[in-house]
Enzyme design. Structure first.
Site, PDB file in Angstrom:
ATOM      1  N   ASN A   1      11.484  31.373 -16.182  1.00 56.01           N
ATOM      2  CA  ASN A   1      11.585  30.768 -17.524  1.00 56.01           C
ATOM      3  C   ASN A   1      10.265  30.873 -18.274  1.00 56.01           C
ATOM      4  O   ASN A   1      10.246  31.132 -19.477  1.00 56.01           O
ATOM      5  CB  ASN A   1      12.034  29.312 -17.416  1.00 56.01           C
ATOM      6  CG  ASN A   1      13.538  29.194 -17.291  1.00 56.01           C
ATOM      7  OD1 ASN A   1      14.267  29.490 -18.246  1.00 56.01           O
ATOM      8  ND2 ASN A   1      14.012  28.795 -16.121  1.00 56.01           N
TER       9      ASN A   1
ATOM     10  N   MET B   1       8.519  20.848 -10.628  1.00 52.92           N
ATOM     11  CA  MET B   1       9.386  20.005  -9.804  1.00 52.92           C
ATOM     12  C   MET B   1       8.775  18.641  -9.469  1.00 52.92           C
ATOM     13  O   MET B   1       9.050  18.066  -8.420  1.00 52.92           O
ATOM     14  CB  MET B   1       9.779  20.760  -8.534  1.00 52.92           C
ATOM     15  CG  MET B   1      10.504  22.078  -8.811  1.00 52.92           C
ATOM     16  SD  MET B   1      11.928  21.941  -9.947  1.00 52.92           S
ATOM     17  CE  MET B   1      13.170  21.356  -8.785  1.00 52.92           C
ATOM     18  N   ARG B   2       7.943  18.122 -10.351  1.00 51.52           N
ATOM     19  CA  ARG B   2       7.388  16.777 -10.173  1.00 51.52           C
ATOM     20  C   ARG B   2       7.722  15.929 -11.372  1.00 51.52           C
ATOM     21  O   ARG B   2       7.715  16.422 -12.499  1.00 51.52           O
ATOM     22  CB  ARG B   2       5.864  16.853 -10.082  1.00 51.52           C
ATOM     23  CG  ARG B   2       5.383  16.977  -8.718  1.00 51.52           C
ATOM     24  CD  ARG B   2       3.904  17.263  -8.667  1.00 51.52           C
ATOM     25  NE  ARG B   2       3.700  17.995  -7.450  1.00 51.52           N
ATOM     26  CZ  ARG B   2       3.745  17.445  -6.243  1.00 51.52           C
ATOM     27  NH1 ARG B   2       3.873  16.137  -6.124  1.00 51.52           N
ATOM     28  NH2 ARG B   2       3.615  18.186  -5.179  1.00 51.52           N
TER      29      ARG B   2
ATOM     30  N   ASN C   1      11.600  20.225 -21.534  1.00 53.50           N
ATOM     31  CA  ASN C   1      11.945  20.644 -20.171  1.00 53.50           C
ATOM     32  C   ASN C   1      13.259  21.406 -20.206  1.00 53.50           C
ATOM     33  O   ASN C   1      14.093  21.173 -21.077  1.00 53.50           O
ATOM     34  CB  ASN C   1      12.103  19.391 -19.290  1.00 53.50           C
ATOM     35  CG  ASN C   1      12.525  19.721 -17.868  1.00 53.50           C
ATOM     36  OD1 ASN C   1      11.959  20.614 -17.228  1.00 53.50           O
ATOM     37  ND2 ASN C   1      13.538  19.025 -17.360  1.00 53.50           N
TER      38      ASN C   1
ATOM     39  N   HIS D   1      16.589  22.094 -17.734  1.00 59.96           N
ATOM     40  CA  HIS D   1      17.262  21.623 -16.524  1.00 59.96           C
ATOM     41  C   HIS D   1      18.537  22.445 -16.350  1.00 59.96           C
ATOM     42  O   HIS D   1      19.264  22.649 -17.326  1.00 59.96           O
ATOM     43  CB  HIS D   1      17.591  20.130 -16.658  1.00 59.96           C
ATOM     44  CG  HIS D   1      18.251  19.565 -15.448  1.00 59.96           C
ATOM     45  ND1 HIS D   1      17.573  19.332 -14.276  1.00 59.96           N
ATOM     46  CD2 HIS D   1      19.545  19.220 -15.216  1.00 59.96           C
ATOM     47  CE1 HIS D   1      18.420  18.853 -13.368  1.00 59.96           C
ATOM     48  NE2 HIS D   1      19.615  18.775 -13.915  1.00 59.96           N
TER      49      HIS D   1
ATOM     50  N   GLU E   1      19.462  30.391 -19.244  1.00 59.48           N
ATOM     51  CA  GLU E   1      18.211  29.639 -19.437  1.00 59.48           C
ATOM     52  C   GLU E   1      17.183  30.502 -20.170  1.00 59.48           C
ATOM     53  O   GLU E   1      16.474  30.033 -21.067  1.00 59.48           O
ATOM     54  CB  GLU E   1      17.629  29.210 -18.086  1.00 59.48           C
ATOM     55  CG  GLU E   1      18.458  28.168 -17.355  1.00 59.48           C
ATOM     56  CD  GLU E   1      17.769  27.675 -16.077  1.00 59.48           C
ATOM     57  OE1 GLU E   1      16.551  27.413 -16.116  1.00 59.48           O
ATOM     58  OE2 GLU E   1      18.438  27.562 -15.037  1.00 59.48           O
TER      59      GLU E   1
HETATM   60  C1  GAR Z   1      15.204  26.834 -13.254  1.00 63.46           C
HETATM   61  O1  GAR Z   1      16.565  27.006 -12.955  1.00 63.46           O
HETATM   62  C2  GAR Z   1      14.980  25.505 -13.937  1.00 63.46           C
HETATM   63  O2  GAR Z   1      16.008  25.141 -14.821  1.00 63.46           O
HETATM   64  C3  GAR Z   1      14.957  24.594 -12.743  1.00 63.46           C
HETATM   65  O3  GAR Z   1      14.209  25.283 -11.769  1.00 63.46           O
HETATM   66  C4  GAR Z   1      14.385  26.683 -11.974  1.00 63.46           C
HETATM   67  C5  GAR Z   1      13.018  27.316 -12.094  1.00 63.46           C
HETATM   68  O4  GAR Z   1      13.117  28.710 -12.098  1.00 63.46           O
HETATM   69  N1  GAR Z   1      14.360  23.324 -13.066  1.00 63.46           N
HETATM   70  C6  GAR Z   1      14.709  22.184 -12.479  1.00 63.46           C
HETATM   71  O5  GAR Z   1      15.536  22.117 -11.589  1.00 63.46           O
HETATM   72  C7  GAR Z   1      13.962  20.977 -12.988  1.00 63.46           C
HETATM   73  N2  GAR Z   1      14.587  19.765 -12.520  1.00 63.46           N
HETATM   74  P1  GAR Z   1      11.895  29.587 -12.665  1.00 63.46           P
HETATM   75  O6  GAR Z   1      10.644  29.116 -11.935  1.00 63.46           O
HETATM   76  O7  GAR Z   1      12.273  30.992 -12.292  1.00 63.46           O
HETATM   77  O8  GAR Z   1      11.832  29.359 -14.152  1.00 63.46           O
END
Ligand code: GAR
Length: 209
Positions: A14, A90-91, A107, A109, A174
């Site tokens: 992302n 993830m914090r 953010n 999600h 995303e």
């Molecule tokens: C993504 O799917 C994001 O939406 C999720 O982690 C992944 C990160 O992927 N975020 C969460 O779960 C937050 N609670 P990336 O590092 O390839 O962007």
């Protein structure tokens, strides 16, 4: 152009989608730094190849959550961002941290909030028998995954989906929705006010793009 700092914990796909969008001269924001809480986050290497300054602040190198956040806040003070994008960070941020950048943290999600906040979202959507799933970009408030919604996109849940195949399908949307939402915010077409997302509306009542 608005200055954007991106916080990551992992692969950073992302973050890369935001950086690629921001590489276009007409995009209203630039990525001024990427901060990770994991030293080996794949996204740090990717950001580095684009020439974006990267910083790792690993939780276990600090005495507690407050000290760890203080180090990240000090880094942010040097980067002086207008906007902070959480991209797979993830914090949970403390209330003090969020207050320091009130209304300026967004953010992504991988679920259609307010459904499936928190962890293991893909498996929980499958277990609930959902026929659609998706992603949400929202303002960050003190409650986890609770802030006002800026943008969402849906994908089908297929009958043979696993958490992994569903996650991959959601990730592709995303990468489209997060840059769109950042653009909207950076252009001032959406803001958080009174705990709600307030949109500048085009005729027809849709958010201006
Ligand atoms: C993504 O799917 C994001 O939406 C999720 O982690 C992944 C990160 O992927 N975020 C969460 O779960 C937050 N609670 P990336 O590092 O390839 O962007």
């Amino acid at each position: 152009r608005k200055r954007v700092a991106v916080l990551i914990s992992g692969g950073g796909s992302n973050m890369m989608a935001l950086a690629k969008a921001a590489a276009r001269p007409d995009f209203p924001a630039e990525i001024v730094g990427v901060i990770s809480d994991k030293a080996d986050a794949g996204g740090l290497v990717k950001a580095d190849t684009l020439g974006i300054p990267t910083f790792a602040h690993v939780r276990k190198d600090y005495a507690g959550k407050a000290e760890h956040e203080a180090a990240i806040l000090a880094e942010l003070a040097r980067l002086s961002p207008d906007i902070i994008c959480l991209a797979g960070y993830m914090r949970l941020l403390s209330a003090e941290f969020i207050r320091a950048y009130e209304g300026r943290i967004i953010n992504i999600h991988p679920a259609l909030l307010p459904l499936f906040a928190g962890l293991h979202t893909h498996q929980r959507a499958i277990d609930a028998g959902m026929r659609i799933a998706g992603c949400t970009v929202h303002f960050v408030t003190e409650g986890m995954d609770e802030g006002p919604i800026i943008a969402q996109a849906a994908v089908p849940v297929l009958t043979d989906d696993t958490a992994e195949t569903l996650a991959a399908r959601i990730l592709t949307v995303e990468h489209r929705v997060y840059p769109e939402a950042l653009k909207l915010f950076a252009e001032g077409k959406v803001r958080m006010e009174g705990g709600k997302a307030v949109f500048a509306l085009a005729s027809g009542g849709k958010p201006e793009q």
